[in-house]
Motif scaffolding. Structure first.
Motif, mmCIF file in Angstrom:
data_model
loop_
_atom_site.group_PDB
_atom_site.id
_atom_site.type_symbol
_atom_site.label_atom_id
_atom_site.label_comp_id
_atom_site.label_asym_id
_atom_site.label_seq_id
_atom_site.Cartn_x
_atom_site.Cartn_y
_atom_site.Cartn_z
ATOM 1 N N SER A 1 0.233 0.365 8.682
ATOM 2 C CA SER A 1 -0.655 1.528 8.718
ATOM 3 C C SER A 1 -0.753 2.081 10.137
ATOM 4 O O SER A 1 -1.046 1.344 11.089
ATOM 5 N N ASN B 1 2.924 10.240 6.709
ATOM 6 C CA ASN B 1 1.882 10.034 5.699
ATOM 7 C C ASN B 1 1.009 8.814 6.005
ATOM 8 O O ASN B 1 0.604 8.060 5.112
ATOM 9 N N GLY C 1 2.371 1.988 1.712
ATOM 10 C CA GLY C 1 1.157 2.129 0.912
ATOM 11 C C GLY C 1 0.527 0.775 0.653
ATOM 12 O O GLY C 1 1.204 -0.265 0.715
ATOM 13 N N THR C 2 -0.770 0.767 0.351
ATOM 14 C CA THR C 2 -1.476 -0.498 0.141
ATOM 15 C C THR C 2 -1.101 -1.178 -1.176
ATOM 16 O O THR C 2 -1.445 -2.332 -1.395
ATOM 17 N N SER C 3 -0.404 -0.481 -2.044
ATOM 18 C CA SER C 3 0.023 -1.090 -3.303
ATOM 19 C C SER C 3 1.294 -1.920 -3.133
ATOM 20 O O SER C 3 1.674 -2.662 -4.036
ATOM 21 N N TYR C 4 1.935 -1.810 -1.980
ATOM 22 C CA TYR C 4 3.167 -2.559 -1.742
ATOM 23 C C TYR C 4 2.858 -3.992 -1.313
ATOM 24 O O TYR C 4 1.784 -4.290 -0.782
ATOM 25 N N TRP D 1 1.801 6.106 7.733
ATOM 26 C CA TRP D 1 2.479 4.815 7.825
ATOM 27 C C TRP D 1 3.606 4.887 8.850
ATOM 28 O O TRP D 1 4.253 5.927 9.003
#
Length: 547
Positions: free
Chosen positions: A82, A67, A44-47, A69
């Motif tokens: 991604s 999902n 995820g982009t929050s990681y 990724w």
């Protein structure tokens, strides 16, 4: 293999390009990056970003996408990329060896443009201040380094990046000054002078040049000198009669020994004959030329004694000031020293020619220049006595039997129907608090940035914000980080004057006060003053509304 893995991990930790495994990381499950893409610690982009892939680089995929990724092998562990930026087909062509770069942080050793692409022709999308931390993806191209800027990828010139301000750039050799040289803090027009070095001084250069200046390491700090007055040959002989450090536009260093100097000063460099002296009858700008393209050297106060040459051009008088030819407005020179205008006796005051009304809250200033002293404020609707004199966009007034100045654009012949700001001592309505904070910030324009400064003579970014909102009756924390969480957040599309705009998230390191027209008033950094800055110059982290 255990030793090789340890070396790889060490290189990765230091931000060095790492070829994982063999040169291309190819395998039966290899995936090829279809664009520049981050490698993250989780799906995820929050990681956290742990590395990056350039277009055409390959990496080993572990299993199928989930999902959106793809799990990949990275530096002896697993990470995520991604899926939309990976070609998972076996045998995809690679653009070259897959050097995967870990994320690193550098410090800008000069003010830098942030560009969309790795070239000087690429569009400038922002600005990095000297001393600012830059987060790199590891990609480099044509002397530019890719960085993360406001949530997107951008590029800056790699030669101006260092590991720290104490870890100075690598010097590429030494050069010799061919004239007396100013040692400057930056290449900006508002540079500070550290000292002057004599002709023949050996200087340690880094190879970086900018705006005609060469970067050097001087007394264990990054400094700048005019590049065209450097030579790789030892310089001997007398110093020319005038320093040649005029800040020209020649790029790079001189690569040969300077021509032998005629010991007699050239006619063009000899100072003109002084024929007498005159006194400034008001504050005067010391100008580089008599034309409209002049640069302001400094201001001198009323009563300053100046050496004149007798030459007049465009209404300006030529003077010799600081061992250089300069110019001042001729009509403000007198053969006799003027009396102090601020004396309390009435006869020395200038003639009042009329009155004007304040259309907003106004600062009463001692001078028209940036180094004024504030004598309080007057509310909108106040009737003021004007003299007809204007300087630096200020109007001269007679206020409480003394000569003072106010901002001219906020004066009107007619009294405003509704004051835009409350008067001194009046309760401040919530809707007007932002305007009061902004008025305070405007009054500080031109005052120097000093780290830890919170007025009245100097400020840092959060100190200015704290004092501005304190003037509106709202107490804010002292630091940018705490101020970010102290007030309700609003969207950028709903920003109003007085709102606080924070930059360089997610943990903001800079803040300014919104002043309208897409600008903030802020105290940017050492060497600068409180000023207007377009919001677009910096990545916005968020907006808050105190009060």
């Amino acid at each position: 293999m255990r030793k090789a893995g340890a070396v790889t991990a060490l290189l990765a930790a230091t931000g060095t390009a790492v070829a994982v495994g063999t040169a291309q990381l190819a395998s039966a499950n290899s995936a090829t990056a279809t664009a520049g893409v981050n490698i993250r610690s989780g799906p995820g982009t929050s990681y956290r970003i742990v590395g990056g892939l350039a277009t055409g680089q390959r990496i080993t995929a572990v299993g199928k996408p989930h999902n959106g990724w793809v799990k990949v092998q990275f530096n002896g562990s697993t990470a995520y990329v991604s899926a939309q930026y990976l070609d998972l087909k076996s045998g995809s062509a690679s653009a070259g060896p897959a050097s995967i770069y870990t994320k690193g942080s550098k410090i800008a050793t000069a003010a830098l443009n942030v560009r969309q692409g790795p070239s000087l022709g690429a569009k400038v999308i922002g600005y990095v201040a000297q001393g600012q931390n830059v987060t790199l993806t590891g990609k480099q191209s044509r002397g530019f380094a890719e960085m993360l800027y406001g949530g997107q990828r951008a590029w800056v010139s790699a030669q101006y990046l260092a590991s720290s301000m104490s870890a100075l750039p690598k010097d590429t050799g030494s050069r010799y000054a061919t004239a007396d040289l100013l040692i400057r803090t930056s290449t900006d027009p508002d540079f500070k002078i550290i000292t002057t070095v004599k002709r023949g001084t050996e200087l340690q250069t880094t190879g970086a040049t900018r705006n005609g200046y060469a970067q050097i390491v001087f007394q264990n700090a990054i400094r700048w000198v005019t590049a065209k007055y450097l030579s790789n040959q030892t310089v001997t002989g007398p110093t020319p009669s005038r320093p040649a450090d005029s800040g020209g536009s020649t790029k790079g260093h001189s690569s040969s020994k300077p021509a032998k100097q005629d010991p007699r000063p050239a006619p063009s460099t000899r100072l003109p004959k002084i024929i007498g002296t005159r006194y400034a009858t008001t504050e005067l700008i010391i100008r580089t030329t008599s034309g409209s393209d002049f640069k302001s050297i400094t201001d001198v106060p009323t009563g300053t004694k100046l050496s004149i040459t007798g030459k007049i051009s465009n209404g300006k008088a030529q003077i010799v000031y600081g061992n250089s030819v300069r110019w001042v407005t001729a009509q403000y020179l007198s053969t006799t020293k003027p009396r102090q205008q601020d004396a309390p006796d009435g006869p020395t005051l200038p003639k009042i020619i009329g009155t004007r009304y304040a259309t907003t809250e106004l600062i009463i200033r001692s001078k028209s220049t940036a180094n004024y002293k504030a004598y309080g404020t007057v509310p909108a609707g106040t009737k003021l006595s004007i003299t007809g004199a204007y300087k630096h966009q200020r109007a001269q007034i007679v206020y409480r039997n003394a000569v003072r100045w106010v901002t001219a654009e906020y004066l009107s012949k007619s009294k405003p129907s509704k004051p835009s700001n409350p008067g001194d001592g009046a309760p401040v309505a919530s809707s007007n608090k932002g305007k009061v904070a902004l008025a305070y910030a405007k009054a500080q324009l031109g005052k120097p940035y000093v780290f830890g400064g919170d007025g009245p003579n100097s400020f840092d970014c959060s100190g200015l914000v704290m004092r501005a909102w304190q003037a509106a009756g709202v107490n804010l924390p002292r630091t940018t980080y705490d101020q970010f969480d102290a007030s309700p957040h609003v969207s950028m599309s709903n920003v109003k004057v007085g709102d606080l705009v924070f930059f360089y998230g997610p943990n903001p390191s800079h803040v300014g006060i919104y002043a309208g027209n897409g600008q903030v008033i802020n105290a940017p950094r050492p060497g600068k003053t409180v000023e207007y800055t377009p919001i677009s110059y910096m990545p916005v982290a968020g907006v808050t509304r105190p009060g």
